[in-house]
Design a protein around this motif. Structure first.
Motif, PDB file in Angstrom:
ATOM      1  N   ARG A 294       2.716  -1.014  -9.133  1.00  0.00           N
ATOM      2  CA  ARG A 294       2.199  -0.926  -7.771  1.00  0.00           C
ATOM      3  C   ARG A 294       2.296  -2.275  -7.050  1.00  0.00           C
ATOM      4  NH1 ARG A 294      -0.733   3.853  -7.176  1.00  0.00           N
ATOM      5  NH2 ARG A 294      -1.201   4.935  -9.137  1.00  0.00           N
ATOM      6  N   GLN A 295       2.070  -3.363  -7.810  1.00  0.00           N
ATOM      7  CA  GLN A 295       2.179  -4.682  -7.190  1.00  0.00           C
ATOM      8  C   GLN A 295       3.610  -4.965  -6.729  1.00  0.00           C
ATOM      9  OE1 GLN A 295       0.639  -7.370 -10.127  1.00  0.00           O
ATOM     10  NE2 GLN A 295      -1.524  -6.873  -9.683  1.00  0.00           N
ATOM     11  N   ILE A 296       4.584  -4.573  -7.556  1.00  0.00           N
ATOM     12  CA  ILE A 296       5.989  -4.743  -7.160  1.00  0.00           C
ATOM     13  C   ILE A 296       6.277  -3.938  -5.894  1.00  0.00           C
ATOM     14  CG2 ILE A 296       8.369  -4.312  -7.845  1.00  0.00           C
ATOM     15  CD1 ILE A 296       7.548  -4.813 -10.727  1.00  0.00           C
ATOM     16  N   ASP A 297       5.790  -2.696  -5.864  1.00  0.00           N
ATOM     17  CA  ASP A 297       6.048  -1.843  -4.704  1.00  0.00           C
ATOM     18  C   ASP A 297       5.363  -2.405  -3.455  1.00  0.00           C
ATOM     19  OD1 ASP A 297       7.140   0.988  -3.932  1.00  0.00           O
ATOM     20  OD2 ASP A 297       5.094   0.928  -3.101  1.00  0.00           O
ATOM     21  N   ALA A 298       4.139  -2.952  -3.641  1.00  0.00           N
ATOM     22  CA  ALA A 298       3.428  -3.517  -2.491  1.00  0.00           C
ATOM     23  C   ALA A 298       4.155  -4.746  -1.955  1.00  0.00           C
ATOM     24  CB  ALA A 298       1.998  -3.869  -2.889  1.00  0.00           C
ATOM     25  N   ARG A 299       4.700  -5.609  -2.820  1.00  0.00           N
ATOM     26  CA  ARG A 299       5.442  -6.788  -2.379  1.00  0.00           C
ATOM     27  C   ARG A 299       6.703  -6.381  -1.622  1.00  0.00           C
ATOM     28  NH1 ARG A 299       4.203  -9.049  -7.600  1.00  0.00           N
ATOM     29  NH2 ARG A 299       6.368  -8.619  -8.239  1.00  0.00           N
ATOM     30  N   ARG A 300       7.411  -5.355  -2.114  1.00  0.00           N
ATOM     31  CA  ARG A 300       8.628  -4.909  -1.441  1.00  0.00           C
ATOM     32  C   ARG A 300       8.287  -4.272  -0.090  1.00  0.00           C
ATOM     33  NH1 ARG A 300      13.325  -4.564  -4.379  1.00  0.00           N
ATOM     34  NH2 ARG A 300      14.047  -2.880  -3.003  1.00  0.00           N
ATOM     35  N   LYS A 301       7.172  -3.541  -0.073  1.00  0.00           N
ATOM     36  CA  LYS A 301       6.783  -2.919   1.189  1.00  0.00           C
ATOM     37  C   LYS A 301       6.409  -3.980   2.216  1.00  0.00           C
ATOM     38  CE  LYS A 301       3.707   0.645   3.006  1.00  0.00           C
ATOM     39  NZ  LYS A 301       2.627   1.628   2.675  1.00  0.00           N
ATOM     40  N   THR A 302       5.725  -5.056   1.762  1.00  0.00           N
ATOM     41  CA  THR A 302       5.347  -6.148   2.666  1.00  0.00           C
ATOM     42  C   THR A 302       6.582  -6.897   3.151  1.00  0.00           C
ATOM     43  OG1 THR A 302       3.248  -6.370   1.480  1.00  0.00           O
ATOM     44  CG2 THR A 302       3.932  -8.223   2.873  1.00  0.00           C
ATOM     45  N   ALA A 303       7.576  -7.022   2.261  1.00  0.00           N
ATOM     46  CA  ALA A 303       8.807  -7.729   2.623  1.00  0.00           C
ATOM     47  C   ALA A 303       9.749  -6.869   3.440  1.00  0.00           C
ATOM     48  CB  ALA A 303       9.513  -8.222   1.364  1.00  0.00           C
ATOM     49  N   GLY A 304       9.421  -5.615   3.667  1.00  0.00           N
ATOM     50  CA  GLY A 304      10.264  -4.742   4.467  1.00  0.00           C
ATOM     51  C   GLY A 304      11.437  -4.167   3.714  1.00  0.00           C
ATOM     52  N   LYS A 305      11.381  -4.185   2.426  1.00  0.00           N
ATOM     53  CA  LYS A 305      12.456  -3.630   1.604  1.00  0.00           C
ATOM     54  C   LYS A 305      12.147  -2.178   1.253  1.00  0.00           C
ATOM     55  CE  LYS A 305      13.547  -8.120  -0.455  1.00  0.00           C
ATOM     56  NZ  LYS A 305      13.692  -8.882  -1.725  1.00  0.00           N
ATOM     57  N   ARG A 306      13.141  -1.544   0.600  1.00  0.00           N
ATOM     58  CA  ARG A 306      12.955  -0.158   0.177  1.00  0.00           C
ATOM     59  C   ARG A 306      11.838  -0.098  -0.870  1.00  0.00           C
ATOM     60  NH1 ARG A 306      16.402   4.351   0.117  1.00  0.00           N
ATOM     61  NH2 ARG A 306      18.096   3.015   0.912  1.00  0.00           N
ATOM     62  N   TYR A 307      10.932   0.811  -0.710  1.00  0.00           N
ATOM     63  CA  TYR A 307       9.823   0.945  -1.657  1.00  0.00           C
ATOM     64  C   TYR A 307       9.739   2.410  -2.112  1.00  0.00           C
ATOM     65  CZ  TYR A 307       7.389   2.603   2.529  1.00  0.00           C
ATOM     66  OH  TYR A 307       7.045   3.293   3.649  1.00  0.00           O
ATOM     67  N   LEU A 308       8.869   2.660  -3.097  1.00  0.00           N
ATOM     68  CA  LEU A 308       8.824   3.971  -3.757  1.00  0.00           C
ATOM     69  C   LEU A 308       7.550   4.751  -3.467  1.00  0.00           C
ATOM     70  CD1 LEU A 308      10.242   3.040  -7.274  1.00  0.00           C
ATOM     71  CD2 LEU A 308      11.456   4.097  -5.362  1.00  0.00           C
ATOM     72  N   LEU A 309       6.443   4.072  -3.398  1.00  0.00           N
ATOM     73  CA  LEU A 309       5.164   4.770  -3.278  1.00  0.00           C
ATOM     74  C   LEU A 309       4.840   5.055  -1.825  1.00  0.00           C
ATOM     75  CD1 LEU A 309       3.057   2.759  -5.889  1.00  0.00           C
ATOM     76  CD2 LEU A 309       4.313   4.898  -6.205  1.00  0.00           C
ATOM     77  N   PRO A 310       4.285   6.195  -1.506  1.00  0.00           N
ATOM     78  CA  PRO A 310       4.008   7.290  -2.454  1.00  0.00           C
ATOM     79  C   PRO A 310       5.282   8.015  -2.877  1.00  0.00           C
ATOM     80  CG  PRO A 310       3.496   7.999  -0.227  1.00  0.00           C
ATOM     81  CD  PRO A 310       3.899   6.546  -0.109  1.00  0.00           C
ATOM     82  N   LEU A 311       5.264   8.566  -4.084  1.00  0.00           N
ATOM     83  CA  LEU A 311       6.429   9.262  -4.610  1.00  0.00           C
ATOM     84  C   LEU A 311       6.660  10.563  -3.868  1.00  0.00           C
ATOM     85  CD1 LEU A 311       5.768   8.822  -8.430  1.00  0.00           C
ATOM     86  CD2 LEU A 311       7.444   7.560  -7.048  1.00  0.00           C
ATOM     87  N   LYS A 312       7.909  10.941  -3.813  1.00  0.00           N
ATOM     88  CA  LYS A 312       8.239  12.236  -3.250  1.00  0.00           C
ATOM     89  C   LYS A 312       7.782  13.334  -4.210  1.00  0.00           C
ATOM     90  CE  LYS A 312      12.178  10.466  -0.660  1.00  0.00           C
ATOM     91  NZ  LYS A 312      11.522  10.620   0.647  1.00  0.00           N
ATOM     92  N   ARG A 313       7.605  14.514  -3.679  1.00  0.00           N
ATOM     93  CA  ARG A 313       7.067  15.597  -4.496  1.00  0.00           C
ATOM     94  C   ARG A 313       7.986  15.924  -5.679  1.00  0.00           C
ATOM     95  NH1 ARG A 313       3.628  20.557  -2.613  1.00  0.00           N
ATOM     96  NH2 ARG A 313       2.914  18.871  -1.311  1.00  0.00           N
TER      97      ARG A 313
ATOM     98  N   LEU B 144      11.667   0.051 -14.932  1.00  0.00           N
ATOM     99  CA  LEU B 144      11.352   1.386 -14.429  1.00  0.00           C
ATOM    100  C   LEU B 144      11.431   1.418 -12.902  1.00  0.00           C
ATOM    101  CD1 LEU B 144      10.367   4.276 -15.026  1.00  0.00           C
ATOM    102  CD2 LEU B 144       8.025   3.408 -14.924  1.00  0.00           C
ATOM    103  N   TYR B 145      10.965   0.374 -12.264  1.00  0.00           N
ATOM    104  CA  TYR B 145      10.984   0.353 -10.798  1.00  0.00           C
ATOM    105  C   TYR B 145      12.425   0.310 -10.288  1.00  0.00           C
ATOM    106  CZ  TYR B 145       9.380  -0.626  -6.084  1.00  0.00           C
ATOM    107  OH  TYR B 145       9.130  -0.532  -4.738  1.00  0.00           O
ATOM    108  N   ASN B 146      13.243  -0.540 -10.860  1.00  0.00           N
ATOM    109  CA  ASN B 146      14.645  -0.621 -10.438  1.00  0.00           C
ATOM    110  C   ASN B 146      15.375   0.691 -10.697  1.00  0.00           C
ATOM    111  OD1 ASN B 146      14.327  -3.276  -9.589  1.00  0.00           O
ATOM    112  ND2 ASN B 146      14.885  -4.100 -11.612  1.00  0.00           N
TER     113      ASN B 146
END
Length: 685
Positions: free
Chosen positions: A399-418, A578-580
């Motif tokens: 989640r921390q990785i996803d939050a950093r990418r979201k803050t940086a404006g990069k592609r992120y994952l969360l929330p996951l698609k159904r 896993l994130y990559n």
């Protein structure tokens, strides 16, 4: 250097924690304890060494108690093995993080499938000490009851046989004791009969110089008749001869008395009438016609003569007992062994076999405990070696990785698609994931099969107990054996036959009275019912196994937490991998869903149009999202607006595919489908 490392670790501790465990430790533990636990392994080396050795000693003692307490070893061997084993564990705890991690991973393993296997052996142990032993004991008790009743019947038969045979045996014994007296009586009888034999067989009373009459035959009857006739003739002739001799004597006396010559002849002439002696011949016809011999005298004499002759030769008595070997009844010899002893021996052999099985179960308990440690050690090794192993969790660092990418404006994952939610597990969610549900279902099926076996065994034990209890209450029998007889045979007289009969028949003069009362109360079975403790030993492990099936989901998640605590750098690499990997999947998500939907749309068009139209007429439309396969209500489902298309989407998936139905488009030829199977992660249950 050490102070510098401590300062660096302190600065790192000011950063947000990368795991829930670290966050909890930071809140509840003192600062120095948190710094010690979550710092690098090269800090605080001395404290880590001694604490690791202490942890190894404690875990070694626990492993030793679980592994060696059931092994057949002497006290000295247990002490030596215990010290050696704990020493090895102390070394492992002091120098190896793999050992410490494996020892701690044993607790989740105990609450998982390995713990169920261990508890299953406890169930078998409880069944052996409970219903199996109780069934064996009750059956043994009933078998002993049958043997006791058979022995009681044999005892009664022996008493009845003794009552019947004792008089006869007394007669035989009396005859054997009077053997000498019988011999003396036989000799006296033979001597007394000799006069009769001489009279019948002897050649006297007649002139034996004359030939015997032609009428004399070979039978005793004819010979005695002929001899009697000869004796009669001899008596007549002898009488005539004596009569004539008497006349001659009287003539001579008369002549001597009268000396006158002529006168003496005249006076003594009557002495010459010896012809008068022939008058005695009148007896000869009478003897022939009235001979005093009975018609069956010869036959009677021959029989009596033979009997007396045989009696005079030898008289002996001997009792001959014939022993018949009786076949065994139920494998038990009635005459040599008792039923109870033979049954006891048979059940002791069965008990010895069951005890050997119990020893094997105890050994399996020890080796099953060993598999718990090997399973934990194998998990630690796979965790550090295989980056895809059990790597499907959305952790704090993920989640921390996803939050950093979201803050940086990069592609992120969360929330996951159904459609992606089925590929990941949220470790903090109490919901059971589909991949975890399979393990739970298999575990519950295993517990259910064992529970059915336990219930059947307990039901059989309860049924046998009630049957044996009915037998005990309704088979009580009292036996009454009475017998009385009195024999008194009197033989009067002093003749030879009277004495013989008194010696033989008189031995039957016996009397006896038997009055025996008995009961089979001591032979009745005493069935034993299972106690509450026995039922608890058989059912509580089953309930714990069922509970472990549900807890296995959360204990398996706990294994990753423990491994991440000992190998934090490895956990960060796993989360980053896993994130990559999921980023790559997300980039090809639209293309993959398009291909799958086009393929699914063609299969529906070619295979199920008739079935779907028939269900629509009945009002039973199958509404499942073609992307996530979740069932949809009629009002919430998004249907493809194209005519003839049967695709149905849930609102979330309809947004994920940009509100465009790919099931209506054709699949372009020659374009291969993308696959990421070589980098797929998997769940370890």
């Amino acid at each position: 250097m050490a102070a510098t490392r401590i300062q660096l670790q302190y600065l790192k501790s000011l950063k947000p924690p990368h795991s829930v465990l670290e966050r909890i430790g930071k809140r509840i533990l003192p600062e120095f304890a948190h710094l010690f636990l979550f710092s690098q392994s090269d800090t605080f080396p001395i404290a880590r060494f001694f604490l690791g050795a202490l942890f190894g000693a404690v875990s070694g003692a626990g492993l030793f108690l679980g592994l060696f307490h059931n092994l057949p070893m002497t006290t000295v061997q247990l002490v030596v093995a215990g010290y050696a084993f704990v020493a090895v564990c102390i070394l492992g705890g002091a120098f190896s993080s793999f050992f410490r991690c494996s020892a701690l991973l044993m607790f989740p393993s105990i609450l998982g499938s390995r713990g169920r296997a261990y508890l299953m052996l406890f169930v078998l142990f409880g069944l052996y000490n409970g219903p199996i032993t109780n069934i064996h004991r009750n059956v043994q008790d009933v078998a002993f009851s049958m043997g006791c009743n058979i022995e009681l019947q044999i005892k009664h038969s022996k008493v009845m046989w003794k009552v019947v045979m004792d008089p006869f045996m007394q007669v035989m014994q009396g005859i054997m004791d009077d053997n000498k007296e019988f011999l003396e009586e036989a000799k006296n009888v033979s001597l007394r009969f000799q006069n009769i034999r001489d009279e019948v067989v002897g050649q006297y009373g007649y002139d034996n110089t004359k030939p015997e009459p032609v009428a004399a035959g070979n039978s005793s009857q004819d010979m005695y008749t002929a001899k009697t006739m000869m004796r009669c003739d001899y008596v007549v002739e002898e009488g005539i001869d004596r009569c004539q001799k008497w006349f001659n004597v009287k003539w001579q006396e008369c002549m001597d008395a009268i000396k006158a010559p002529v006168i003496n002849h005249i006076l003594c002439v009557s002495m010459k009438f010896h012809f008068l002696c022939d008058v005695m011949r009148v007896m000869t016809p009478w003897c022939r016609d009235q001979i005093p011999v009975e018609k069956n005298f010869g036959k009677t004499f021959d029989t009596l003569n033979f009997s007396i002759d045989t009696l005079s030769r030898e008289f002996s008595t001997k009792v001959v007992l014939k022993s018949t070997v009786q076949e065994a009844v139920f494998g038990v010899s009635v005459l040599q062994d008792t039923f109870t002893e033979s049954l006891s021996q048979s059940f002791e052999e069965t008990r010895a076999v069951l005890d050997q099985v119990l020893v094997i179960v105890q050994l399996l308990l020890s080796f099953t405990f060993l598999t718990v440690f090997t399973s934990a050690f194998r998990y630690a090794c796979q965790y550090t070696q295989d980056i895809r192993f059990d790597n499907i969790y959305i952790t704090t660092y993920f989640r921390q990785i996803d939050a950093r990418r979201k803050t940086a404006g990069k592609r992120y994952l969360l929330p996951l698609k159904r459609a992606e939610r089925g590929d990941f597990i949220n470790p903090l969610s109490p919901a059971i994931h589909s991949s975890e549900l399979k393990q739970v279902a298999l575990g519950l099926l295993q517990v259910l099969s064992v529970a059915v076996f336990v219930v059947v065994l307990l039901a059989v034990d309860l049924m046998l107990y009630h049957i044996f209890d009915i037998i005990r209450r309704h088979t009580s029998t009292e036996f009454s054996l009475t017998s009385s007889h009195h024999i008194d045979i009197k033989v009067d007289g002093q003749s030879m036959m009277a004495k013989l009969l008194r010696k033989s028949i008189g031995a039957f003069n016996t009397s006896s009275n038997v009055n025996m009362q008995s009961t089979n109360e001591h032979c009745l079975p005493q069935p034993r019912a299972l106690t509450t403790e026995d039922y608890l030993w058989s059912t509580v492990p089953l309930l714990m196994m069922a509970l472990m099936c549900c807890l296995q989901v959360y204990t398996n998640r706990l294994r990753r937490v423990i491994a991440a605590f000992y190998f934090p750098k490895r956990e960060k690499r796993r989360a980053l991998f896993l994130y990559n990997l999921q980023i790559q999947r997300r980039m090809s998500y639209t293309d993959r869903q398009r291909r799958r939907l086009m393929r699914l749309g063609q299969s529906h068009k070619s295979m199920f149009p008739g079935l779907l139209s028939w269900l629509e007429r009945l009002g039973l439309r199958l509404r499942r999202c073609w992307v996530c396969q979740e069932s949809q209500r009629a009002g919430r489902a998004a249907e493809c607006p194209s005519p003839g298309c049967l695709a149905v989407y849930c609102p979330g998936c309809w947004r994920d595919v940009d509100m465009f139905c790919y099931a209506c488009t054709l699949v372009p030829h020659g374009q291969p489908e993308e696959s990421c199977s070589d980098t797929d992660v998997h769940y370890d249950g």
